[in-house]
Scaffold this motif. Structure first.
Motif, short mmCIF file in Angstrom:
data_model
loop_
_atom_site.label_atom_id
_atom_site.label_comp_id
_atom_site.label_asym_id
_atom_site.label_seq_id
_atom_site.Cartn_x
_atom_site.Cartn_y
_atom_site.Cartn_z
N UNK A 67 0.83 -1.21 0.00
CA UNK A 67 0.00 0.00 0.00
C UNK A 67 0.86 1.26 0.00
N UNK A 68 2.06 1.15 0.59
CA UNK A 68 2.99 2.28 0.60
C UNK A 68 3.56 2.51 -0.81
N UNK A 69 3.92 1.41 -1.46
CA UNK A 69 4.43 1.51 -2.83
C UNK A 69 3.38 2.12 -3.75
N UNK A 70 2.15 1.65 -3.63
CA UNK A 70 1.08 2.16 -4.49
C UNK A 70 0.82 3.64 -4.23
N UNK A 71 0.90 4.03 -2.98
CA UNK A 71 0.69 5.44 -2.63
C UNK A 71 1.77 6.32 -3.25
N UNK A 72 3.01 5.87 -3.19
CA UNK A 72 4.12 6.65 -3.75
C UNK A 72 4.01 6.76 -5.27
N UNK A 73 3.68 5.65 -5.92
CA UNK A 73 3.54 5.67 -7.38
C UNK A 73 2.40 6.58 -7.80
N UNK A 74 1.30 6.55 -7.05
CA UNK A 74 0.18 7.42 -7.37
C UNK A 74 0.56 8.89 -7.21
N UNK A 75 1.37 9.17 -6.22
CA UNK A 75 1.83 10.54 -6.02
C UNK A 75 2.68 11.02 -7.18
N UNK A 76 3.53 10.15 -7.70
CA UNK A 76 4.35 10.50 -8.86
C UNK A 76 3.46 10.80 -10.06
#
Length: 238
Positions: free
Chosen positions: A140-149
């Motif tokens: 969920x952390x990885x997905x959050x970071x990618x979405x932010x990018x």
């Protein structure tokens, strides 16, 4: 343009009307090549002007060591460089920017993306997440970071076309984590209307002959296959 009168007409005194007809014939014959040459030259200049007016657009490949081409003799041997070669061969008005950084995580990419967006981009290819998976970072952390990018790119360049490269982790990470990690990418692609590469390393992962000694990073031959995987999705967009 002055008409050229043939010596033939001067030697033989022809009746006025006939003289004019013959003179017109010779003038037409003498002028045609020059007119064609002039038209050809004009067309060439126009074609050159049209080509010069084409604006070169940027394609940003943003990723980790796979994008950067870790272990290769030259960066242009990595798949973004191969993509540039194909673009050049087709004379497409695009320039590839290799924004790969070895060891990059999704969190690091989220911090780094801003300064790379200072230069206008028309296509954004996101290749991040593999290092998160190998480190067991919560999905969920990885997905959050990618979405932010992705959000930052969309905000800065709303008309930018987006491409997401899917990634997988080895079975050794555990079945639950493997499945959760795999679902990150198609979910992001669907949510953000991104063109999607299901698995960047398809045809290369696990193939000893196509990977370097570490078994993770592709050889130059392996990168050719990565380029094929990307080109299938990217080419129609260009």
């Amino acid at each position: 343009m002055k008409s050229v009168v043939s010596p033939f007409l001067l030697k033989y005194k022809l009746p006025g009307v006939l003289f004019m007809l013959v003179a017109t014939f010779f003038a037409a014959c003498s002028n045609s090549p020059g007119q064609k040459e002039s038209a050809s030259a004009t067309g060439t200049l126009q074609d050159t002007a049209i080509r010069s007016q084409k604006k070169i657009k940027n394609i940003l490949f943003f990723g980790n060591s796979l994008t950067a081409g870790l272990g290769l003799e030259r960066q242009d041997l990595a798949f973004p460089g191969i993509i540039q070669q194909r673009i050049d061969s087709l004379e497409l008005p695009y320039r590839v920017i290799n924004g790969g950084l070895s060891g990059e995580t999704s969190a690091g990419g989220n911090e780094r993306i801003d300064w790379l967006l200072n230069e206008e981009i028309a296509v954004f290819v996101l290749e991040l997440g593999a290092n998160d998976g190998l480190r067991g970072i919560p999905t969920d952390e990885t997905q959050k970071n990618l979405q932010s990018i992705i959000n930052k790119v969309k905000k800065k360049y709303p008309d930018c076309q987006l491409v997401l490269a899917g990634m997988m982790v080895p079975p050794s990470m555990g079945g639950t984590y493997v499945q959760a990690f795999r679902t990150i990418f198609p979910a992001l692609a669907k949510e953000n209307n991104m063109a999607f590469i299901p698995f960047l390393l398809d045809g290369v992962a696990g193939e000893t002959a196509l990977n370097q000694q570490d078994g993770i990073h592709p050889t130059a031959e392996g990168h050719q296959i990565l380029a094929d995987n990307v080109w299938k999705i990217l080419a129609p967009m260009l």
